[in-house]
Write a protein that holds these residues in place. Sequence first.
Motif, PDB file in Angstrom:
ATOM      1  N   GLU A  96       0.849  -1.196   0.000  1.00 29.34           N
ATOM      2  CA  GLU A  96       0.000   0.000   0.000  1.00 29.34           C
ATOM      3  C   GLU A  96       0.878   1.237   0.000  1.00 29.34           C
ATOM      4  O   GLU A  96       1.779   1.350   0.824  1.00 29.34           O
ATOM      5  CB  GLU A  96      -0.927   0.032   1.232  1.00 29.34           C
ATOM      6  CG  GLU A  96      -2.105  -0.900   1.147  1.00 29.34           C
ATOM      7  CD  GLU A  96      -3.081  -0.722   2.307  1.00 29.34           C
ATOM      8  OE1 GLU A  96      -2.850   0.175   3.138  1.00 29.34           O
ATOM      9  OE2 GLU A  96      -4.061  -1.478   2.378  1.00 29.34           O
ATOM     10  N   HIS A 104       1.887  -3.287  -7.391  1.00 27.77           N
ATOM     11  CA  HIS A 104       0.714  -4.089  -7.038  1.00 27.77           C
ATOM     12  C   HIS A 104       0.176  -4.730  -8.309  1.00 27.77           C
ATOM     13  O   HIS A 104       0.104  -4.085  -9.361  1.00 27.77           O
ATOM     14  CB  HIS A 104      -0.356  -3.204  -6.397  1.00 27.77           C
ATOM     15  CG  HIS A 104      -1.606  -3.928  -6.032  1.00 27.77           C
ATOM     16  ND1 HIS A 104      -1.655  -4.867  -5.023  1.00 27.77           N
ATOM     17  CD2 HIS A 104      -2.863  -3.875  -6.547  1.00 27.77           C
ATOM     18  CE1 HIS A 104      -2.880  -5.352  -4.926  1.00 27.77           C
ATOM     19  NE2 HIS A 104      -3.629  -4.771  -5.832  1.00 27.77           N
ATOM     20  N   THR A 162      -5.190   6.001   4.730  1.00 37.64           N
ATOM     21  CA  THR A 162      -5.244   4.639   4.192  1.00 37.64           C
ATOM     22  C   THR A 162      -5.920   4.614   2.833  1.00 37.64           C
ATOM     23  O   THR A 162      -5.462   3.925   1.914  1.00 37.64           O
ATOM     24  CB  THR A 162      -5.999   3.718   5.171  1.00 37.64           C
ATOM     25  OG1 THR A 162      -5.291   3.683   6.414  1.00 37.64           O
ATOM     26  CG2 THR A 162      -6.109   2.309   4.621  1.00 37.64           C
ATOM     27  N   ARG A 163      -7.001   5.373   2.685  1.00 37.06           N
ATOM     28  CA  ARG A 163      -7.725   5.362   1.412  1.00 37.06           C
ATOM     29  C   ARG A 163      -6.839   5.861   0.278  1.00 37.06           C
ATOM     30  O   ARG A 163      -6.812   5.261  -0.800  1.00 37.06           O
ATOM     31  CB  ARG A 163      -8.983   6.222   1.502  1.00 37.06           C
ATOM     32  CG  ARG A 163      -9.775   6.263   0.183  1.00 37.06           C
ATOM     33  CD  ARG A 163     -11.050   7.058   0.325  1.00 37.06           C
ATOM     34  NE  ARG A 163     -11.859   6.953  -0.871  1.00 37.06           N
ATOM     35  CZ  ARG A 163     -12.105   7.969  -1.708  1.00 37.06           C
ATOM     36  NH1 ARG A 163     -11.591   9.158  -1.472  1.00 37.06           N
ATOM     37  NH2 ARG A 163     -12.870   7.799  -2.760  1.00 37.06           N
ATOM     38  N   ARG A 210      -4.216   3.511  -0.962  1.00 36.38           N
ATOM     39  CA  ARG A 210      -4.709   2.366  -1.724  1.00 36.38           C
ATOM     40  C   ARG A 210      -5.042   2.705  -3.175  1.00 36.38           C
ATOM     41  O   ARG A 210      -5.451   1.830  -3.940  1.00 36.38           O
ATOM     42  CB  ARG A 210      -5.962   1.793  -1.040  1.00 36.38           C
ATOM     43  CG  ARG A 210      -5.657   1.062   0.266  1.00 36.38           C
ATOM     44  CD  ARG A 210      -6.918   0.548   0.933  1.00 36.38           C
ATOM     45  NE  ARG A 210      -6.600  -0.208   2.145  1.00 36.38           N
ATOM     46  CZ  ARG A 210      -7.502  -0.652   3.006  1.00 36.38           C
ATOM     47  NH1 ARG A 210      -8.793  -0.416   2.790  1.00 36.38           N
ATOM     48  NH2 ARG A 210      -7.140  -1.321   4.078  1.00 36.38           N
ATOM     49  N   GLN A 252      -9.259   2.001  -6.679  1.00 33.81           N
ATOM     50  CA  GLN A 252      -8.957   1.638  -5.308  1.00 33.81           C
ATOM     51  C   GLN A 252      -8.681   0.139  -5.261  1.00 33.81           C
ATOM     52  O   GLN A 252      -9.345  -0.638  -5.942  1.00 33.81           O
ATOM     53  CB  GLN A 252     -10.121   1.979  -4.376  1.00 33.81           C
ATOM     54  CG  GLN A 252     -10.536   3.441  -4.411  1.00 33.81           C
ATOM     55  CD  GLN A 252     -11.531   3.787  -3.320  1.00 33.81           C
ATOM     56  OE1 GLN A 252     -11.185   3.807  -2.142  1.00 33.81           O
ATOM     57  NE2 GLN A 252     -12.761   4.072  -3.702  1.00 33.81           N
ATOM     58  N   LYS A 253      -7.687  -0.267  -4.450  1.00 29.66           N
ATOM     59  CA  LYS A 253      -7.343  -1.683  -4.326  1.00 29.66           C
ATOM     60  C   LYS A 253      -7.712  -2.205  -2.952  1.00 29.66           C
ATOM     61  O   LYS A 253      -7.735  -1.477  -1.963  1.00 29.66           O
ATOM     62  CB  LYS A 253      -5.847  -1.911  -4.582  1.00 29.66           C
ATOM     63  CG  LYS A 253      -4.903  -1.097  -3.722  1.00 29.66           C
ATOM     64  CD  LYS A 253      -4.090  -1.744  -2.631  1.00 29.66           C
ATOM     65  CE  LYS A 253      -4.118  -3.169  -2.369  1.00 29.66           C
ATOM     66  NZ  LYS A 253      -3.271  -3.573  -1.174  1.00 29.66           N
ATOM     67  N   LYS A 254      -8.026  -3.498  -2.920  1.00 28.75           N
ATOM     68  CA  LYS A 254      -8.267  -4.182  -1.659  1.00 28.75           C
ATOM     69  C   LYS A 254      -8.132  -5.683  -1.893  1.00 28.75           C
ATOM     70  O   LYS A 254      -8.589  -6.201  -2.916  1.00 28.75           O
ATOM     71  CB  LYS A 254      -9.669  -3.873  -1.115  1.00 28.75           C
ATOM     72  CG  LYS A 254      -9.954  -4.565   0.212  1.00 28.75           C
ATOM     73  CD  LYS A 254     -11.354  -4.257   0.752  1.00 28.75           C
ATOM     74  CE  LYS A 254     -11.557  -4.970   2.090  1.00 28.75           C
ATOM     75  NZ  LYS A 254     -12.894  -4.683   2.668  1.00 28.75           N
ATOM     76  N   ASP A 275     -14.287   1.261  -2.639  1.00 32.57           N
ATOM     77  CA  ASP A 275     -13.259   0.806  -1.705  1.00 32.57           C
ATOM     78  C   ASP A 275     -13.424  -0.661  -1.351  1.00 32.57           C
ATOM     79  O   ASP A 275     -12.457  -1.344  -1.032  1.00 32.57           O
ATOM     80  CB  ASP A 275     -13.280   1.655  -0.424  1.00 32.57           C
ATOM     81  CG  ASP A 275     -14.612   1.542   0.315  1.00 32.57           C
ATOM     82  OD1 ASP A 275     -15.661   1.438  -0.346  1.00 32.57           O
ATOM     83  OD2 ASP A 275     -14.593   1.565   1.564  1.00 32.57           O
TER      84      ASP A 275
END
Length: 681
Positions: free
Chosen positions: A157, A162, A212-213, A216, A544-546, A576
């Motif tokens: 992150e 990524h 954090t957002r 990402r 956005q990644k998760k 998100d």
Amino acid sequence: MIEIFIENKRLDVTQDLESLITYAIDDVRDFSSRNTSFSKTIVLPGTANNNKLFGSIFDAKISNPYDSTDDNVETNFNASVAADCIIFQNQMQVLKGTLRVLEIIVDGGFIEYEVAVFGELSGLVAALGSKRLEDIDFSAYNQTFNIANVSGSWANEGSGIHYPLIDYAGTSAAKTDWDVLAFRPAFFVKELIEKIFTASGYDYTCDLFSTTRFKRLIIPNNQARLASYSTKAFDADADVCTGPCTYDGDDVTPVKLSFGTINYAGDFTASLLNTRFTYGGTNQLNCSFTINLVGYLIAGSDVYFGLYKNGSLVDFSDPVTATGDFIVSKTFTGVSFVSTDYFEVKALVQSGSGSFSLTISSGDIILTTDTVQLVNLNYGEDIDMNAVIPRGIYQKDFLSSVVKLFNLYITEDAGKSKHLNIGPYTEYYDFNASGIQDWDYKIDRSRPLRIKPMSELNSRYYNFKFKSDVDYYNDLYQKTYSEGFGDYIYDSQYEFANEKTDIELIFASSPLIGYAGKDKLVVPMYKLDAGVEKATATNIRIMQKKTVSGVGSWSIKNGVTTLWTGTDYPYAGNYDDPDAPANDIHFGVPKQLYFTLASGSINVTQFNVYWSPYMAEITDKDSKLMTCYMKLNGADIFNLNFSKPIYVDGSLWRLNKIEDWNANFPDVCKVELLKIINTVY
């Protein structure tokens, strides 16, 4: 007293110098812009000191060398490059930025320099110039394209590489298991910004970028194919024949050799049991072609190994003439291929007829291009990260779109050189009582105050939009609803105009798709041609990644070989969280979703969070833009802080602009103030 320093060296000024400076934070009539402070033309005398500091550029006979690593002053002065500049008034800093020489006036023996000074935001733009994203050095992240690096990246992150799951053409037939080519390197927005600032010699403070957002946010690969820089176009190993392998052939019916292990296929596809290789690239391929073979001639006539293109002989090797061990190495230069051309390697007798029997113990064929080019990447090969970052994107345009997406304010730090303070509008202003500045007594009441209600906007509609794109779902949505996916149109309710103002990003939107019976949501980046997925290059995206857990077991494959199996997947999209979204990186709620929403909120958009308070305030029926004249001294300018509300005539105002403040003879100057409607967002 005015003092002007260029690269920490003092310029001579005249006592009657008129230095008019404008200070600005925003322009409510063009709110997608972000302004910087600047001076109007300053005239400096051509003294011996000034001539020296400006490298005697008035003299057409002088041509000094320039070193970009040295201070831009004296013999190293370059008028096309920004020079650091600070203006002081009575030993208080009133403007910091960069100096530009506009014109030199030579009248006999009399010399004058007309210059202007611009705030550091302008200096950053000048430093970026025509630099593009691919100019950023990401070589430290060059790595092998393998499953360890792919799956190992999912925890990253804010920095590093990524590999998200994105539905590129032909990477999954059933949409359950996915080919490894669906996982391409993506770059973090935060690290891109950091590297852009560092390379330009600037730095910044921004709390938003450390959330954090924001960490990402990623920029995925947007090419039609996964490609890297290389001179290698094809590499395959010959089939080993422990034989004896008997070939009966002559110059009329030569025998094709088979190459069983293809190390790098590039734009070539194999057919006819790996004896024929067809070029599928779109550009002409100019290359050198090398054949290496090691074996044993058991019996027969003189044997040659020839390169054939489209069935016709290009050239052949020296002959193998005697029974026994042989080594053949032949390079054919000037070989070109266009789409659908194919090549074969064949064993033959040069003339007459004959037969031969031999074994092949090792060998290969290698094609190398005449120049470095983008070539297809395959599993197990090395990735040049600077080749897979979105190309042709100016760094200044990238930063500008991030600024627009988050409605960021950028201000120069008065106490630090080349340092910018960045934050969203909703967090910029300090409404603490201790920070309010009382300027009521500074107004020149002998001059009229002009108040414009904000209903005098120039447009009725404000279109917050992403760049249109050619992929199937973006194109489908545009044709269906006559607007872009994720766009938002704000209606100011101004009844005296029908015009529309666009606030457009360089990023394209990314519709999220849920395939029937599948539990992973993905962004498709392909076209459909008669129902068949076709690879296409798209505009740059922001997502956005998760890492999502708990889906059904699935696999990553390289062809038919399973590389990884698990119940997590590296989601990337506008929300998100694909299963329970709490925010959206797009401006507006789409009119149609291409999946079934299980839970969550889809109205926490970029417009609602970062733009709606701003728009509501400047278009409120009680909103006002007041223009007045105030007498501001050097201390007022030295302590200038646009984030502090101004108290005037019983109301709180935002300072929008100070126009033509005279640094040498402080007097009344024009001031723009925007009435504060809301102090809580």
